[in-house]
Each structure stands twice: as structure tokens, then as C-alpha cells.
Design a protein around this motif. Structure first.
Motif, PDB file in Angstrom:
ATOM      1  N   ASN A  13       0.935  -1.197  -0.026  1.00 23.26           N
ATOM      2  CA  ASN A  13       0.221  -0.013  -0.130  1.00 23.26           C
ATOM      3  C   ASN A  13       0.977   1.233  -0.105  1.00 23.26           C
ATOM      4  OD1 ASN A  13      -1.494   2.357   1.393  1.00 23.26           O
ATOM      5  ND2 ASN A  13      -3.194   0.893   1.063  1.00 23.26           N
ATOM      6  N   SER A  14       0.562   2.137  -0.816  1.00 28.80           N
ATOM      7  CA  SER A  14       1.314   3.370  -1.111  1.00 28.80           C
ATOM      8  C   SER A  14       0.518   4.669  -0.861  1.00 28.80           C
ATOM      9  CB  SER A  14       2.207   3.430  -2.474  1.00 28.80           C
ATOM     10  OG  SER A  14       1.537   2.986  -3.358  1.00 28.80           O
ATOM     11  N   THR A  15      -0.487   4.588  -0.118  1.00 29.64           N
ATOM     12  CA  THR A  15      -1.459   5.777   0.026  1.00 29.64           C
ATOM     13  C   THR A  15      -0.618   6.960   0.499  1.00 29.64           C
ATOM     14  OG1 THR A  15      -3.474   4.315   0.488  1.00 29.64           O
ATOM     15  CG2 THR A  15      -3.382   6.553   1.429  1.00 29.64           C
ATOM     16  N   VAL A  16      -1.139   8.218  -0.060  1.00 27.44           N
ATOM     17  CA  VAL A  16      -0.552   9.465   0.304  1.00 27.44           C
ATOM     18  C   VAL A  16      -1.567   9.816   1.291  1.00 27.44           C
ATOM     19  CG1 VAL A  16       0.206  11.597  -0.076  1.00 27.44           C
ATOM     20  CG2 VAL A  16       0.682   9.620  -1.792  1.00 27.44           C
ATOM     21  N   PHE A  17      -1.342   9.876   2.738  1.00 23.95           N
ATOM     22  CA  PHE A  17      -2.065  10.745   3.825  1.00 23.95           C
ATOM     23  C   PHE A  17      -1.878  12.117   3.810  1.00 23.95           C
ATOM     24  CE2 PHE A  17      -2.048   6.188   4.971  1.00 23.95           C
ATOM     25  CZ  PHE A  17      -3.093   5.832   5.539  1.00 23.95           C
ATOM     26  N   ILE A  18      -2.917  12.738   3.727  1.00 17.09           N
ATOM     27  CA  ILE A  18      -2.808  14.137   3.917  1.00 17.09           C
ATOM     28  C   ILE A  18      -3.572  14.604   5.079  1.00 17.09           C
ATOM     29  CG2 ILE A  18      -3.318  16.506   2.854  1.00 17.09           C
ATOM     30  CD1 ILE A  18      -3.421  14.578   0.129  1.00 17.09           C
ATOM     31  N   MET A  61       2.012   0.400   7.324  1.00 18.01           N
ATOM     32  CA  MET A  61       2.134   0.497   5.656  1.00 18.01           C
ATOM     33  C   MET A  61       3.374   1.291   5.545  1.00 18.01           C
ATOM     34  SD  MET A  61      -1.882   0.994   4.825  1.00 18.01           S
ATOM     35  CE  MET A  61      -2.164   2.351   6.212  1.00 18.01           C
ATOM     36  N   PRO A  62       4.401   0.592   5.323  1.00 17.45           N
ATOM     37  CA  PRO A  62       5.740   1.405   5.302  1.00 17.45           C
ATOM     38  C   PRO A  62       5.872   2.361   4.032  1.00 17.45           C
ATOM     39  CG  PRO A  62       5.991  -1.097   5.259  1.00 17.45           C
ATOM     40  CD  PRO A  62       4.853  -0.728   5.646  1.00 17.45           C
ATOM     41  N   LYS A  63       5.198   2.005   3.175  1.00 16.54           N
ATOM     42  CA  LYS A  63       5.394   2.516   1.994  1.00 16.54           C
ATOM     43  C   LYS A  63       4.226   3.704   1.629  1.00 16.54           C
ATOM     44  CE  LYS A  63       7.677  -1.055  -1.178  1.00 16.54           C
ATOM     45  NZ  LYS A  63       7.309  -1.915  -2.217  1.00 16.54           N
TER      46      LYS A  63
END
Length: 719
Positions: free
Chosen positions: A476-481, A576-578
Motif C-alpha cells: 500500500n502506498s497511500t498518501v495521507f494528507i 504501511m511502510p510505503k
């Protein structure tokens, strides 16, 4: 170190209390542990230990400490009440253990009987013995009520009460008086019934329902939650709590109650409808449609049902079905407030502001006079000074009988109008009143915010940054804002969602409850983040991914603009390290002013109506970021809203680099991207970057002294 002695006991008690009150619970527990070594037979020591553990969510440790206090002070009512109340929130085996110990308590007979009955109250009703009225007489009273003959029921109840006090009859009298519109007399009756027995489950259920109908949600919540501890399966309690939680924007709690209700009565129409609304709040479109389909079997669809269907179909990407449903909703109930506002909201999300305004103005022309309709028109665009809607809004505001919810919406709408016309004093008049009402209806607990921070900080004991990348789910490479509301999070999401490889997810609200469910399990056993296993973190990451796959099945990489992510960053890193975390910073004067002047969903951001609470929230936000920077400085990217506005290309390039995204011109031209936007910034992100929002607080400086002084005090401490 000198040995401890009994002369130190008062000083140590005071020290422990001071530490607990100042947000240092673990240090307080250490002092209390010292006290136990020199005063092992004093019940107040384990009692205080239990209270601290309970506040920290460590229920196993709290239960053990309460049990010790009860053994040391078997005649102390306060100890037993706290012990029993905690047990009620736990499983059957815990209740059984406390009930067994209660048998040896040296309490007055009435108190012993009452606590025993509470622990056994695991059904839908409580057993009662009536001395002044027979069961058949009370059943006859209830039958009169059910037949709609409230006046006769009240008269008969008065006749029965002439024989002597009877809480069951008094409760029925309260219900009858409420049905007759005699609000004050009804409440007096409920209070009389409960004064005889504060744990009378059915009276609590009816009183809670009464309070909810009076829109006294804070009082209703306290009463109904008490009722549920005593009669957890009662359908009146479950149904009303479900509606209450839905009203205050606590959808998960609502669904939990409604699931229990619908398990008993699968065809309960009110339960199905309320659960459909709660599921929609969580963007569970499939679940919403499931409930609406079940409801459609029992009743013809109302306009509101069709509007809910439209929003659910939109979430699923079924745009034609959504349009058809909202058109049908407007035909079915064209003057229904929620139908009108949901239709307009769908159009605004899609960027069709003209069509949304037409829906709203047409409703006003048909006589739909509501603060929310006027507010949506005003926030959609700048109204001309001679627009007749402004005079209508002012006239409606001046009505003394205007309901609180309508006044709130209308007030925020008028704030927008007055700001557009540069009339700061008039804007402040409307804003201060609207915020005052909102704060009264949705009170904020400043101690809870501080406590949440302190508890999670304590839970981070043993955090090892070396574990980042060695555990968790790495697909998982979600960008949390994240950031405070009104800090630019929607803008940054729009920029990133303009990238060809990114899908904007908006405020998904998924990770926080999943993460804290795991945290609670570990914390209850007295553990810390270092005690969480690699498997737990991987399961957490996979659970988040599964929810994303359900919500956004075709998305490769997404943004998640959930505000609260800044409170749980270490869980994201390990699960989720990515994934990436981008945190917004904005001049706190502009940021907090913008929060203060905007209306949020009732029940959310309760701090936003108080200047003191806003300062505290900002302080805690900076403390969270400071802590994350200390733990893992390279894992969170901070971006300044002002820098982004001043140098957009430079800042966007740095942002994309952190997110490991190639440059695309579309990110600089984000305002041209067509996507649904669901936040207060729905109009702003359709425009190019502008600087006019900088310094907006300045005309209100005289009114914002508490806020400005608070921020200045924070600056002084940090320099």
C-alpha cells in the motif's frame, strides 16, 4: 534512598493527584505503587489506581484494582458503584466475577439489591414489584397510551398515584404528558420516577427518548447510555441510541446499536432507514443500498430514501442511476429539506454550482424556509448586495421562535454574506451567536483532547523506528494528507489527485478506528506499541487495503485526507511502510479564524466554537508533529500553505518528489481537474491559487483577543 514511612502518605497522595490531573498518568501510578508498599490496607490507593487505568482504557488492570479496593473496603458504596459500572461495559464473565464478589459486600440491603439487579440486567427489561398498582392496572395504562389515548392515560395515572408513590405509574404518566405536549410536567414525572430508582431501565429509556425528541442530545446520550448498561437489549434504547449517534455523526456507534435492534426485529423500518444513513456517512454504499432495498419491500420510497439512494449510487460510480434517483426524489418530495440539500450537495460536489443554486432557490421560492438552504446558497457564491435573499435571511434570523439548528445554519450563511460585503462587525454579530448555540448543543471536553494525546504518547513507550519497513503490509502506498481543518489539506489533495497515477480518496476515516481497535486491545492488557507484533501491523495494513479496495476498487494509488491521521502517524509507518504522510501548516491566526467562522458537521470538531479550545487544539497539533519529528524525522513531510501559495511550482515539485511521483503539468493546473470534492473547500479548489485568504483574521482582531493572546503565549514558550 531513605525508606518510605507513614508520615509521607498525605504528601504522596497529593503528588499522585497532581500528576494525574496534569496529564502524567503513568508517573501518578508509580507514586501510587509506592503508597501501596507503605499503606497496603488503604482502599483509596487501589481505587485511585483503578480510576487512572480506566481513564487510560486499561480495563483489565482497572477491574483488578477495583476488586482489590472492594475487598479492602467491603462497605464503601462509592467503590462498589465504580466496580459494577466498569463491569457493565465488559463481557459476561467479568460481570459474573463482580456479582460473585458482591455477595460478600457489607452494603445496605437496598443498595446491595440494586447493584445485584444491575449486574443481572442483561435483557430488555427490569423486574419490578409494584405495591400500589397491580400489573393489570399498569398494563391497562400502557394500552391506553398505545391506543393514542394519552389524556385518559394521564387521568388514570393520577388516580393510581393517589394511592401512593409508584415509579412505574409515574413513568407512564411522563410518557402521557409528553404526548400531550406538556413538556415540563412530563420531565418532572420522569425525574420523580428516577429519583425513586436511578437505575430503573424502562424509565431511563422513556426519559432518554423524551430528551432526544426535545433535541437535548447531550442529556439524552447520558440517559440512554445509562439505560443500555442496565437493559442492553431494549429496543427503545437501541433504536433511540442509533438515531442519536447518527445525529451527532457517530455512525459506527449508530450501526452497532442498530445491528442489535435489527437482529431482534429485522423489519424495523426506522432502524433500517437510520442504519442506511449511518452507512452512507461511512461511505458504505453497498450497505446503504441493502438497507434501502429492504425498506422498499415494506413501504413506498420517500424522497429522502431516494436521495440517499442517489448518493450511494454516486459513490459506486453509477452516475446515471444517481441522477435518476435524485430527480425522482425531487419529484416525490420537492419541499423536503434533506432532499433539497442532498440534491444541491451532489451537484456542488460535481462542480455544477449553477444547477445547485437553482435547486436551492427554487425550493426557497416554493416556501422552503430553512437556514441550511440559505447557507448553501450563500456559500456557493458571492451574493449581490441587493439580492432579496439577504433581507429574507435577516428577517428569518430576527424571529425569536427560530429553532437552534436553523439559527446555526442561517448564522454561518450570514457570516459569509457579511464577509463578502466587508462588514466585519455584522459578520461577528451573527458568528458569535451561531457559535454560542453550537457550543451549547455540542459541548467540547478539552480534557479529553489532552488526555488522548497523553495516553497515546504513553502507549508509544518502546517505539523502535528500526521496525519501519521490517513489518507491516508493503503493498500500500497511500498518501495521507493531514493537518487542522482549513489548513490547505483539500488543496494539496486536489494537486496530488490531478496526477495521472493518483485517485483522490477524500476523507476516508478508515485507518484511525482500525488502528485504535488494535491499540485498545494491547493497552487494556497494560502493553505498549513495542508489544504489538509484526503480524498485528500487517493485519492492520491489510485491513486498511481491503477497505480501500471496497471503496475505490479501480484505484492504484490513492490520497486519504482524513484530518485525524496526524494523531496516529507511528501506526501508519509500521502498518504501511510505503505510505506517505503530508502535514499542512498554516499561519495559526488565519487557520484558527477560518475554523472558527465555518460550520462543520454537528458533533465533529467541537473545539471549533471556542477560542480557548482552538488554541489548545493548535498546540496539540504542533506537539504531535514535534513528537513524530523526534521519533522518525524523515517519515513525515510538512508543507506550508503560505509557501505553496507564494511559490506553487517550487512547492509542488518538492511535494511530488517526497511522494515519489514524476512531475506532471496537471498538478500545477489542479483547478481544471474534474473530481468530486466533499469538504467546505468545494468551491476554492475549482479556482487557481490565490492569496486573498491570507490575513483574513485581521478585521476581527479586537474580537479574537483570547485566541491571539493564547497563540502569543505559545510562541513565548517556544522561544
Amino acid at each position: 534512598m531513605l525508606p518510605l514511612n507513614s508520615n509521607q502518605i498525605p504528601a504522596l497522595f497529593q503528588k499522585a493527584g497532581n500528576l494525574a490531573r496534569s496529564g502524567k498518568p503513568d508517573e501518578a501510578l508509580k507514586v501510587l505503587a509506592q503508597l501501596q508498599t507503605i499503606a497496603p490496607n488503604r482502599a483509596e490507593v487501589p481505587f485511585q489506581i483503578a480510576q487512572i487505568h480506566q481513564q487510560l482504557g486499561r480495563t483489565d488492570a482497572a477491574l483488578k484494582a477495583y476488586g482489590q479496593a472492594a475487598r479492602l473496603a467491603p462497605a464503601e458504596i462509592t467503590v462498589w458503584r465504580a466496580y459494577v459500572n466498569l463491569a457493565l461495559s465488559l463481557d459476561a464473565s467479568s460481570r459474573s466475577m463482580v456479582a460473585k464478589q458482591l455477595k460478600s459486600a457489607k452494603l445496605p440491603a437496598t443498595e446491595h439489591k440494586r447493584l445485584t439487579a444491575i449486574l443481572k440486567g442483561t435483557g430488555s427489561s427490569t423486574k419490578r414489584v409494584s405495591k400500589t398498582a397491580s400489573k393489570s392496572e399498569i398494563d391497562a395504562l400502557t394500552a391506553l397510551l398505545n391506543a393514542g389515548r394519552a389524556k385518559e392515560a394521564a387521568a388514570q395515572a393520577h388516580a393510581l398515584l393517589a394511592r401512593g408513590a409508584n415509579e412505574a405509574v409515574t413513568m407512564v404518566l411522563g410518557v402521557a404528558l409528553a404526548a400531550l405536549g406538556k413538556v415540563d410536567a412530563a420531565e418532572a414525572a420522569f425525574k420523580t420516577a428516577l429519583s425513586a430508582d436511578p437505575d430503573y431501565g424502562e424509565a431511563l429509556a422513556q426519559y432518554g427518548q423524551f430528551l432526544l425528541k426535545q433535541t437535548r442530545r447531550t442529556d439524552a446520550r447520558k440517559v440512554l447510555e445509562h439505560a443500555r448498561r442496565i437493559i442492553p437489549d431494549n429496543p427503545i434504547v437501541l433504536g433511540n441510541l442509533g438515531m442519536l449517534y447518527s445525529d451527532i455523526n457517530a455512525p459506527r456507534e449508530a450501526i452497532e446499536c442498530l445491528d442489535a435492534l435489527l437482529k431482534q426485529a429485522p423489519g424495523n423500518a426506522a432502524g433500517l432507514f437510520t442504519r442506511a444513513k449511518a452507512r452512507l456517512t461511512l461511505e458504505d454504499a453497498a450497505g446503504t443500498l441493502e438497507d434501502l432495498d429492504a425498506l422498499a419491500v415494506k413501504t413506498a420510497p420517500t424522497g429522502e430514501m431516494l436521495a440517499l439512494r442517489a448518493m450511494a449510487e454516486k459513490l459506486l460510480g453509477n452516475l446515471e442511476a444517481s441522477r435518476n434517483a435524485i430527480e425522482e426524489a425531487l419529484k416525490t418530495d420537492p419541499n423536503h429539506l434533506r432532499v433539497v440539500t442532498m440534491a444541491a450537495n451532489l451537484l456542488q460536489q460535481a462542480g455544477d454550482f449553477e444547477a445547485a443554486e437553482k435547486v436551492l432557490r427554487d425550493a426557497i421560492a416554493r416556501g422552503v424556509r430553512s437556514g441550511s438552504v440559505y447557507r448553501m446558497v450563500a456559500q456557493g457564491r458571492k451574493l449581490a448586495q441587493d439580492d432579496p435573499l439577504i433581507d429574507e435571511m435577516k428577517a428569518l434570523w430576527d424571529r425569536p421562535d427560530l429553532p437552534d439548528e436553523a439559527r446555526i445554519d442561517l448564522g454561518y450563511g450570514l457570516v459569509k454574506v457579511m464577509e463578502d460585503h466587508k462588514d466585519a462587525e455584522a459578520a461577528w454579530t451573527y458568528l458569535s451567536r451561531a457559535n454560542e448555540v453550537m457550543a451549547r448543543l455540542h459541548p467540547h471536553d478539552m480534557n479529553k483532547e489532552q488526555g488522548d494525546f497523553d495516553r497515546f504518547k504513553a502507549f508509544l513507550k518502546g517505539f523502535d523506528p528500526a521496525r519501519i519497513g521490517d513489518c507491516g503490509y508493503d503493498q500500500n502506498s497511500t498518501v495521507f494528507i493531514t493537518g487542522l481543518p482549513r489548513s490547505g489539506t483539500t488543496l494539496v489533495e486536489q494537486i496530488l489527485a490531478s496526477h495521472s497515477t493518483v485517485t483522490g480518496g477524500d476523507e476516508l476515516g478508515i485507518f484511525h478506528p482500525l488502528g485504535f481497535e488494535q491499540v485498545a486491545k494491547v493497552a487494556q492488557a497494560g502493553g505498549h506499541i513495542g508489544d504489538m507484533t509484526d503480524a498485528q501491523f500487517e493485519d492492520l495494513g491489510r485491513a486498511y487495503q481491503a477497505a480501500i479496495d471496497t471503496r475505490l476498487p479501480d484505484a492504484d494509488r490513492i490520497t486519504d485526507k482524513t484530518i485525524s491521521t496526524y494523531q496516529i502517524a507511528p501506526l501508519v509507518w509500521l502498518a504501511m511502510p510505503k505510505a506517505k504522510i503530508v502535514a499542512l501548516r498554516r499561519d495559526p491566526r488565519d487557520n484558527l479564524w477560518s475554523i472558527f467562522k465555518n460550520r462543520f458537521v454537528p458533533g465533529l470538531h467541537r473545539y471549533s466554537y471556542s477560542q480557548a479550545a482552538l488554541v489548545q487544539t493548535y498546540r496539540l497539533y504542533t506537539e504531535y508533529l514535534d513528537l513524530w519529528r523526534e521519533l522518525a524525522p524523515d517519515r513525515i513531510y510538512e508543507i506550508s500553505y503560505e509557501d505553496l501559495v507564494d511559490n506553487p511550482e517550487t512547492e509542488i515539485r518538492k511535494l511530488l518528489e517526497f511522494c515519489e511521483l514524476e512531475w506532471e503539468d496537471a498538478c500545477l493546473n489542479f483547478h481544471k481537474t474534474k473530481r468530486d470534492v466533499k469538504t467546505l473547500s468545494v468551491a476554492q479548489v475549482r479556482q487557481p491559487l490565490y492569496k486573498s485568504s491570507v490575513g483574513k483574521w485581521e478585521p476581527y482582531a479586537d474580537h479574537l483577543k483570547e485566541l491571539l493572546d493564547g497563540l502569543a503565549s505559545l510562541d513565548a514558550k517556544n522561544t
